[in-house]
Enzyme design. Structure first.
Site, PDB file in Angstrom:
ATOM      1  CD  GLU A  51     -38.144   0.462  -4.320  1.00 21.82           C
ATOM      2  OE1 GLU A  51     -38.602  -0.595  -4.120  1.00 21.82           O
ATOM      3  OE2 GLU A  51     -38.595   1.562  -3.729  1.00 21.82           O
ATOM      4  N   GLY A  52     -34.189  -2.861  -3.785  1.00 24.06           N
ATOM      5  CA  GLY A  52     -33.095  -4.213  -4.061  1.00 24.06           C
ATOM      6  C   GLY A  52     -32.011  -3.675  -4.582  1.00 24.06           C
TER       7      GLY A  52
END
Length: 624
Positions: free
Chosen positions: A453-454
């Site tokens: 998610e980053g």
């Protein structure tokens, strides 16, 4: 099987004493709820997680998941647990009741997520991703599609995924090669309703969590792709709902949609969450429906990504605190050696809880664990107030604060959750390194939270390069103002005066570094960005210290009230604290805030020194 341990007292303290529910319950959306209902909901969530989900965890870690003849096999216990999870309404506790959710405040959804992850981390990927995907369709999907698909997802009848990553396009998602081609004139539509924009989808995605399974009849994949002819880069990306199986207007399954799982990754942790490689359109028959506007896919997907980033922080909170609770329980029972002040070799042997270094490790875990829990619960309150507060100006303020703190919630909480698992293993000694006590699994399962998610490095760049600049620095200045006011109000606090001074000085160091970036970023952008991760950690330290002091002020008030109520003399207070569960809890809150301020918060100065150093060695070195 390792014991399922949750500090429910701390969950409830943060919700009902630190942040308070009164203002939230005054909103029209939650006017039918009461504190008793919410407390009972928390108790039921903890009970369900302990009795139904926790028994699946050992099998999940050992069995994992397997791709057999094109189908993903999950641990046998998952199906029964999943059915019970959905039947009891836990699939979407914070989502709209009209669309199949429970309609609870978001903080209750976060708590349900935390206690579920603590019980069975791999299991929670299925409902967790589904809620995010369904919420995105609810926000941006065409009405007829939304009204059919979203209730099936919120009730758990169907699940969902997010499909971004490709072999050549991870963080650089704009490099994706998945293609969407509009149906040619005369081609037969598979759309369940008229008016849907239908496309043929062709491409491959990797690292898709909960990407394939047989838990449900269908899986809704949210796929980023580029419509043929649209610009390269992220500005040319669109978002599509691509079902595993085609369905009609009543939700009846019609057959394959040419989506195949081609591989399942063998991972360090979360063994029973199928991390899949998915192929779309190998036979040229994969269809997807546009969600939102063409070339606005990243804009739409960011809603789900931001929610997923909060979920990553919750994963750090959950598994870090599980590891701490297990380490604390072990330290209370493990007898080893004598007290360090004892010189008699025949002296009584004591538990390792009596040893100073063990206590230091446990206190670091406790301080981080309670601090990051408050950080994530605060985010849930901000999200709810940003949507439901009656005052428009306050809605904007809470929205801005959530924007500013989301990268810290994701990165700081996942990093410190991992640190807690490391220290929990250390407290266990050799027993922590074997599977029997469960803390090594916590470490394996939580590590991914700082990557997906980053990555946390991306979160740091987002904080420094974007969030700090929003509204010409207004988000950060508003946070500074609120922090200054809190410090000023409590600067002369009888029990915490020294700690408030330490937080004030650390906050000033953070502000000084933020202004330093304004100059250094113009002179040498690469060197400035090298300080992004240290800056995020500085910010996290200061914000968590502020939250812990907020808890300590409240706890000290409650503690003094107990002394007065029970007429406890000064000389008898230490004994009273040992005997009273409430007094011991509140005294622990005060001491935790003090410990963090004296032993962890000072790290901001070494971080600041590195940021301000005129040193390009990491950039200039020629790695061999």
């Amino acid at each position: 099987m390792a014991e399922y341990l949750i500090d429910q007292r701390d969950l409830e303290f943060v919700v009902f004493e630190q942040f308070g529910f009164d203002a939230l319950l005054k909103s029209e959306k939650y006017s039918d709820f009461s504190e008793d209902i919410l407390r009972d909901t928390i108790t039921q969530a903890v009970k369900f997680a302990g009795e139904v989900l926790a028994p699946t965890n050992d099998e999940a870690d050992k069995f994992g998941c397997r791709l057999v003849d094109g189908k993903v096999e999950l641990p046998p216990s998952f199906q029964k647990a999943y059915n019970a999870y959905c039947e009891n309404g836990w699939a979407a506790p914070g989502q709209s009741a009209e669309l199949g959710g429970m309609g609870l405040p978001l903080i209750l959804a976060i708590i349900a997520q935390e206690v579920g992850i603590a019980a069975s981390p791999s299991f929670m990927f299925f409902p967790g991703l589904t809620v995010g995907a369904a919420h995105l369709v609810e926000a941006f999907g065409q009405e007829t599609l939304r009204d059919l698909v979203v209730p099936k997802m919120y009730t758990g009848e169907w699940t969902g995924t997010m499909c971004l990553t490709e072999p050549q396009a991870g963080t650089a998602v704009g490099d994706l090669k998945t293609v969407a081609v509009p149906l040619a004139e005369g081609e037969e539509s598979t759309a369940p309703f008229e008016g849907l924009q239908e496309y043929k989808i062709t491409g491959n995605k990797i690292f898709i969590s909960a990407g394939d399974h047989e838990l449900t009849d269908n899986i809704m994949h949210l796929v980023l792709a580029r419509v043929e002819g649209d610009p390269v880069g992220i500005k040319g990306i669109s978002l599509f709902l691509v079902p595993k199986y085609r369905f009609d207007k009543d939700g009846k399954i019609l057959g394959s949609n040419d989506v195949a799982c081609t591989a399942v990754e063998h991972k360090m942790g979360i063994h029973a969450s199928p991390t899949c490689s998915l192929s779309f359109g190998d036979e040229g028959e994969c269809r997807g429906f546009l969600i939102g506007e063409q070339r606005r896919g990243i804009h739409c997907m960011f809603q789900m990504m931001n929610e997923a980033r909060i979920a990553c922080g919750v994963q750090g909170v959950s598994l870090g605190n599980v590891a701490f609770q297990r380490a604390l329980s072990y330290a209370k029972e493990r007898v080893q050696g004598t007290k360090i002040t004892e010189r008699d070799p025949n002296a009584e042997r004591v538990t390792i809880l009596q040893h100073p270094d063990v206590r230091r490790n446990l206190m670091i875990c406790k301080a981080y664990g309670e601090g990051i829990r408050a950080l994530l619960y605060q985010a849930a309150f901000h999200a709810d107030f940003a949507e439901n507060h009656s005052d428009e100006a306050l809605r904007t303020k809470y929205h801005d604060r959530l924007e500013l703190l989301t990268p810290i919630c994701k990165a700081y909480a996942s990093d410190k959750g991992f640190k807690m698992t490391e220290l929990a293993i250390q407290v266990h000694g050799g027993y922590g390194y074997i599977q029997e006590y469960g803390v090594e699994q916590c470490m394996r399962d939580v590590k991914i939270a700082s990557i997906y998610e980053g990555t946390n490095g991306i979160q740091a760049l987002d904080l420094l390069g974007r969030k700090m600049r929003l509204k010409e620095g207004g988000l950060f200045m508003a946070w500074l103002q609120d922090t200054n006011e809190f410090i000023e109000e409590n600067a002369e606090h009888t029990a915490l005066k020294k700690e408030f001074k330490l937080v004030e000085e650390a906050k000033n160091a953070l502000a000084e570094v933020s202004f330093h970036f304004m100059m250094s970023g113009k002179e040498d952008p690469e060197r400035a960005m090298m300080g992004a991760t240290p800056f995020l950690e500085m910010f996290g330290h200061v914000e968590v210290s502020r939250l812990l002091l907020e808890q300590a002020v409240l706890a000290d008030q409650k503690l003094q009230a107990l002394f007065t109520e029970k007429n406890v003399a000064e000389a008898d207070r230490a004994a009273f604290i040992k005997e009273s569960v409430d007094a011991r809890f509140y005294d622990g809150k005060v001491k935790t805030a003090q410990f963090f301020a004296h032993h962890i918060l000072p790290e901001v100065y070494s971080l600041a020194s590195g940021i301000k150093a005129d040193d390009r060695s990491a950039l200039d070195i020629d790695f061999m």
